[in-house]
Design a protein around this motif. Structure first.
Motif, PDB file in Angstrom:
ATOM      1  N   GLY A   7       0.816  -1.201   0.000  1.00  0.00           N
ATOM      2  CA  GLY A   7       0.000   0.000   0.000  1.00  0.00           C
ATOM      3  C   GLY A   7       0.851   1.253   0.000  1.00  0.00           C
ATOM      4  O   GLY A   7       2.067   1.206   0.150  1.00  0.00           O
ATOM      5  N   LEU A  16      -0.841   0.428  -8.208  1.00  0.00           N
ATOM      6  CA  LEU A  16      -0.160  -0.196  -7.082  1.00  0.00           C
ATOM      7  C   LEU A  16      -0.354  -1.696  -7.188  1.00  0.00           C
ATOM      8  O   LEU A  16      -1.363  -2.153  -7.743  1.00  0.00           O
ATOM      9  CB  LEU A  16      -0.740   0.290  -5.743  1.00  0.00           C
ATOM     10  CG  LEU A  16      -0.349   1.657  -5.216  1.00  0.00           C
ATOM     11  CD1 LEU A  16      -1.147   1.963  -3.947  1.00  0.00           C
ATOM     12  CD2 LEU A  16       1.139   1.755  -4.931  1.00  0.00           C
ATOM     13  N   LEU A  18      -0.542  -4.856  -4.590  1.00  0.00           N
ATOM     14  CA  LEU A  18      -0.549  -5.364  -3.228  1.00  0.00           C
ATOM     15  C   LEU A  18      -0.128  -6.823  -3.230  1.00  0.00           C
ATOM     16  O   LEU A  18      -0.445  -7.570  -4.153  1.00  0.00           O
ATOM     17  CB  LEU A  18      -1.939  -5.236  -2.604  1.00  0.00           C
ATOM     18  CG  LEU A  18      -2.572  -3.847  -2.609  1.00  0.00           C
ATOM     19  CD1 LEU A  18      -3.911  -3.883  -1.877  1.00  0.00           C
ATOM     20  CD2 LEU A  18      -1.661  -2.810  -2.032  1.00  0.00           C
ATOM     21  N   THR A  89      -9.555   4.576  -2.114  1.00  0.00           N
ATOM     22  CA  THR A  89      -8.846   4.782  -0.862  1.00  0.00           C
ATOM     23  C   THR A  89      -9.469   3.962   0.253  1.00  0.00           C
ATOM     24  O   THR A  89     -10.672   4.052   0.513  1.00  0.00           O
ATOM     25  CB  THR A  89      -8.872   6.275  -0.476  1.00  0.00           C
ATOM     26  OG1 THR A  89      -8.122   7.018  -1.446  1.00  0.00           O
ATOM     27  CG2 THR A  89      -8.257   6.492   0.901  1.00  0.00           C
ATOM     28  N   VAL A 117      -4.134   2.044   1.326  1.00  0.00           N
ATOM     29  CA  VAL A 117      -4.008   2.616  -0.015  1.00  0.00           C
ATOM     30  C   VAL A 117      -4.703   3.965  -0.005  1.00  0.00           C
ATOM     31  O   VAL A 117      -5.880   4.059   0.340  1.00  0.00           O
ATOM     32  CB  VAL A 117      -4.642   1.698  -1.070  1.00  0.00           C
ATOM     33  CG1 VAL A 117      -4.682   2.387  -2.433  1.00  0.00           C
ATOM     34  CG2 VAL A 117      -3.882   0.379  -1.154  1.00  0.00           C
TER      35      VAL A 117
END
Length: 121
Positions: A7, A16, A18, A89, A117
Motif C-alpha cells: 500500500g 499499485l 498489493l 482509498t 491505499v
C-alpha cells in the motif's frame, strides 16, 4: 499468518500492486480474497481467486482495473490495481478461506493485518 504489503500514496490514475504473503501453512488449497474498508464505511469485498481453477471474481467497481492472481509456489496472492480512483482509498485486507463461497467476510477464516491505499485526486 497472512502479511499484506504494497500500500501507499498514489495519484489518481496510478497503479499499485498489493501482495499477501502467507506463512505457517500452505494456502494453495484455500480461496484467497481481498477486501477493503474505507473510513466510516463497512468492509467490502473486492476480489477473490479460487484454489481449484484459479477462477477470479471482482466487485463491479473494480472490474477491468484490478487483477487478482496467486503464486502457490511463493504462497502469495497479489492484487494489481490500475487506473486508481480516489474512491479506492481504503485499508485493504487479504483473507484465506475454504468456504464454497467467497463474497462475504464470513467465508474466510484467516486475515492479514491490512495495508493502507490512499489515492489522491
Amino acid at each position: 499468518q497472512l502479511q499484506a504489503s504494497g500500500g501507499g500514496l498514489v495519484q489518481a490514475g496510478g497503479s499499485l500492486r498489493l501482495s499477501c504473503a502467507a506463512s505457517g501453512r500452505t494456502f494453495s488449497t484455500y480461496n484467497m480474497g481481498w477486501f477493503r474498508q474505507a473510513p466510516g464505511k463497512e468492509r467490502e469485498f473486492v476480489a477473490a481467486i479460487t484454489w481449484t481453477t484459479s477462477s477470479t471474481v471482482y466487485t463491479d467497481s473494480v472490474k477491468g482495473r484490478f487483477t487478482i492472481s496467486r503464486d502457490n509456489a511463493k504462497n502469495t496472492v497479489y492484487l494489481q490495481m490500475n487506473s486508481l480512483k480516489p474512491e479506492d482509498t481504503a485499508v485493504y485486507y487479504c483473507a484465506a478461506g475454504r468456504s464454497p463461497s467467497y463474497y462475504s467476510g464470513r467465508d474466510y477464516g484467516y486475515w492479514g493485518q491490512g495495508t493502507l491505499v490512499t489515492v489522491s485526486s
